[in-house]
Design an enzyme around this catalytic site. Structure first.
Site, PDB file in Angstrom:
ATOM      1  N   CYS A   2       0.874  -1.176   0.000  1.00 56.65           N
ATOM      2  CA  CYS A   2       0.000   0.000   0.000  1.00 56.65           C
ATOM      3  C   CYS A   2       0.907   1.221   0.000  1.00 56.65           C
ATOM      4  CB  CYS A   2      -0.912   0.009   1.222  1.00 56.65           C
ATOM      5  SG  CYS A   2      -2.006   1.459   1.291  1.00 56.65           S
ATOM      6  N   GLU A 105      -4.022   1.053  -6.153  1.00 53.53           N
ATOM      7  CA  GLU A 105      -3.046   0.057  -6.574  1.00 53.53           C
ATOM      8  C   GLU A 105      -2.946   0.132  -8.095  1.00 53.53           C
ATOM      9  OE1 GLU A 105      -0.115  -1.506  -6.307  1.00 53.53           O
ATOM     10  OE2 GLU A 105      -0.961  -1.930  -4.325  1.00 53.53           O
TER      11      GLU A 105
END
Length: 218
Positions: A2, A105
């Protein structure tokens, strides 16, 4: 992993949702990047109450000789967080919730990296499983930092990336914040059926772009 996320909630919403008494005024953030200040909640060791605090994203272990180490420790793997020297002390004593309402992402498609935005289906804010640390060396000001724990991707996310941040269910906040109770069993992929995702503009690729357009579907 992340490496970028959003948090756009008002202080009043944070106080109510995460059960804290005092929350500093916040500006909406649509493209939070490593080394920036991020909103967190942990338990005050003296009052035993939840406390809101801004910490720098990128954990600097207390024993680190150089603060630059934090830029490499923005994430901690759930599978090894309890044993790795950089994280094990914080895992035992310094847990936190890192507040978010979505994260990004990237997936390579036709040679191009396409960003996707993930959030809860109900649009509610949520919390990543986090760890924090207090670092103090020399005559400089102490620095308090944090890291986001990641785990294997759920079915929804696996087509984009093989890792995802650990999202703590609201009913488990107290358990995670209590080192005596919250163990590694909480560090699981969040249920796919409770999440959605969609492609967004490559504008998010540049952390200087921090505006609502970053989270808009294309």
């Amino acid at each position: 992993m992340c490496g970028r996320y959003s948090f756009t909630q008002l202080a009043e919403t944070i106080a109510d949702k995460f059960q804290v008494k005092e929350v500093s005024p916040l500006s909406p953030r649509y493209n939070i990047a490593p080394t920036q200040q991020v909103a967190t909640i942990f338990v005050n060791s003296e009052t035993l109450e939840r406390q809101f605090k801004m910490l720098r994203w990128g954990l600097i272990p207390s024993w680190a000789k150089d603060a630059k180490m934090g830029a490499k420790l923005i994430n901690a793997r759930a599978e090894t967080v309890a044993e790795k020297p950089a994280f094990r002390a914080s895992f035992k004593k310094r847990r936190c919730l890192i507040l978010a309402d979505g994260f990004y992402e990237w997936h390579t498609e036709n040679g191009k990296k396409q960003p996707f935005y993930f959030r809860l289906e109900n649009g509610e804010p949520f919390a990543f499983a986090g760890l924090w640390s207090h670092w103090e060396k020399g005559e400089g000001e102490p620095v308090e930092t944090c890291t986001i724990i990641t785990t294997e991707a759920n079915e929804l996310m696996s087509s984009i990336h093989d890792r995802m941040p650990v999202i703590i269910d609201s009913q488990d906040y107290e358990k995670w914040l209590d080192p005596e109770r919250g163990k590694t069993e909480l560090l699981q992929p969040y249920p796919s059926e409770k999440m959605i995702f969609y492609p967004v503009s490559t504008e998010v690729n540049n952390p200087k772009n921090d505006r609502p357009e970053c989270i808009q579907p294309i």
